[in-house]
Design a protein around this motif. Structure first.
Motif, PDB file in Angstrom:
ATOM      1  N   CYS A   1      -5.990  -0.389  -5.536  1.00 34.11           N
ATOM      2  CA  CYS A   1      -5.101  -1.435  -4.359  1.00 34.11           C
ATOM      3  C   CYS A   1      -6.384  -2.267  -4.235  1.00 34.11           C
ATOM      4  O   CYS A   1      -6.062  -3.760  -4.230  1.00 34.11           O
ATOM      5  CB  CYS A   1      -4.873  -0.942  -2.847  1.00 34.11           C
ATOM      6  SG  CYS A   1      -3.125   1.004  -3.201  1.00 34.11           S
TER       7      CYS A   1
ATOM      8  N   ILE B   1      -3.627  -3.083   1.776  1.00 34.75           N
ATOM      9  CA  ILE B   1      -2.840  -2.303   0.683  1.00 34.75           C
ATOM     10  C   ILE B   1      -4.083  -1.489   1.030  1.00 34.75           C
ATOM     11  O   ILE B   1      -2.915   0.413   0.809  1.00 34.75           O
ATOM     12  CB  ILE B   1      -2.713  -2.752  -0.065  1.00 34.75           C
ATOM     13  CG1 ILE B   1      -1.723  -4.425  -0.146  1.00 34.75           C
ATOM     14  CG2 ILE B   1      -2.788  -2.675  -1.388  1.00 34.75           C
ATOM     15  CD1 ILE B   1      -1.424  -5.199  -1.901  1.00 34.75           C
TER      16      ILE B   1
ATOM     17  N   GLY C   1       1.384  -1.188  -0.034  1.00 39.69           N
ATOM     18  CA  GLY C   1       0.652   0.360  -0.386  1.00 39.69           C
ATOM     19  C   GLY C   1       0.704   1.510   0.100  1.00 39.69           C
ATOM     20  O   GLY C   1      -0.047   2.146  -0.647  1.00 39.69           O
TER      21      GLY C   1
ATOM     22  N   ALA D   1      -2.361   3.102   1.725  1.00 43.00           N
ATOM     23  CA  ALA D   1      -2.419   3.673   0.256  1.00 43.00           C
ATOM     24  C   ALA D   1      -2.859   4.860   1.030  1.00 43.00           C
ATOM     25  O   ALA D   1      -2.403   6.041   0.500  1.00 43.00           O
ATOM     26  CB  ALA D   1      -2.528   2.949  -0.679  1.00 43.00           C
TER      27      ALA D   1
END
Length: 344
Positions: A98, A115, A73, A119
């Protein structure tokens, strides 16, 4: 409309696991603040919360999932932030990207969820710079490592008692099934009695599945557990006994079904059936001798005055033509039962 989601569970997680999670969070927070000053160690705290699991092996697996998810991420957020900058639609696009990336790579739920979360947090909470991204990765790995260490050092759980109890109950129930079949062979039976006998025998299957799950959980609790050496012998004994019970459950069901399907009121008059019932009772007796003591002593440590009874060969007389199929099936099952009990 029925709401299927449950806000509460029937059983709480162990208090010890809650305390270990709290200790791991505090240590991860303090150590991360000391090593990486400037930002609140949110990633370290989240890693510690999610990584503490019922067993050390599960904690290690969750730590790997968490760390890989955060690394993925953060790298995606870093790349998107450097190329496109920061805006609300960029954050949204990063989250969707993601999610699709995790699906394409067939990641586990732990990594797949981590992830997009990582992010999003990197893009929203801090400037997408290499230093910030690097610190968040280090912070997550640090929190996960602390959680694994805490879970391993503070009384790691050993789930041997449920496995031992499940295997013991299964052993005694198989022996009881043999006794019930022997009793049914010695006197006339009604159809309802035979059906009851079959229903009781069918309960062996769920008991066998429960014992298998309990052994798997016990094995999981000992994997990477610092205390496994002192408990391994007990689990090995239960696992060995379970392996011998698997075919015995099949034989017990087979004998019960054969008795129900081929029974007639004159069966108990057969001399061979009378002798077979005695041998089956001996099989039940010897099977009970295989139960492992709760202190982990060997099954062979049975009292000297209670030796195995299934020793005498059984002489088979020519049965009535109406009974030979049932007697033949019972004798073959008894032969295989004896092999499993004696280990021959």
């Amino acid at each position: 409309m029925r709401i299927t989601a449950n806000l509460r569970v029937s059983r709480r997680i162990p208090l010890l696991q809650t305390l270990k999670t709290s200790v791991a969070v505090v240590l991860a927070w303090v150590i991360s603040m000391w090593l990486l000053p400037g930002e609140l160690p949110i990633f370290a705290a989240m890693a510690a919360i999610f990584v503490v699991q019922p067993s050390v092996n599960q904690s290690l697996g969750r730590a790997l999932e968490r760390s890989l998810g955060v690394v993925g991420g953060v790298l995606v957020a870093l790349a998107i932030g450097l190329v496109f900058g920061q805006s609300s639609w960029i954050v949204l696009a990063a989250i969707v990207l993601c999610i699709l990336l995790a699906w394409a790579l067939k990641l586990s739920p732990g990594s797949a969820n981590q992830i997009p979360i990582s992010a999003m947090l990197v893009l929203v909470l801090g400037a997408a710079t290499p230093t910030y991204a690097r610190d968040r990765i280090i912070e997550t790995i640090l929190g996960a490592a602390i959680a694994v260490i805490v879970n391993a050092l503070i009384v790691p759980p050993v789930l041997l008692t449920p496995a031992h109890d499940a295997v013991t109950r299964l052993t005694l129930e198989v022996a009881a099934t043999f006794d019930r079949v022997a009793t049914a062979l010695l006197s006339p039976q009604k159809y309802a009695d035979l059906e009851t006998l079959m229903i009781q025998a069918r309960l062996l299957r769920p008991m066998l599945a429960k014992a298998e799950r309990a052994i798997s959980q016990a094995e999981e609790s000992l994997t990477l557990n610092p205390r496994q050496a002192r408990h391994r012998e007990v689990l090995d004994a239960d696992t060995d006994l379970y392996a011998r019970l698997v075919p015995l459950v099949t034989r017990a069901l087979g004998m019960t079904r054969a008795l129900r399907d081929h029974y007639d009121d004159s069966l108990h008059l057969e001399p061979t059936v009378q002798a077979f019932a005695i041998e089956l009772e001996r099989a039940a007796h010897d099977l009970r001798l295989l139960t492992v003591p709760s202190d982990g002593g060997p099954a062979s440590a049975a009292p000297a005055f209670e030796p195995p009874a299934l020793t005498a060969p059984l002489m088979i007389m020519t049965p009535h033509p109406q009974h030979w199929i049932l007697i033949g099936a019972l004798m073959e099952d008894l032969r295989r039962v004896r092999e499993e009990i004696t280990g021959e």
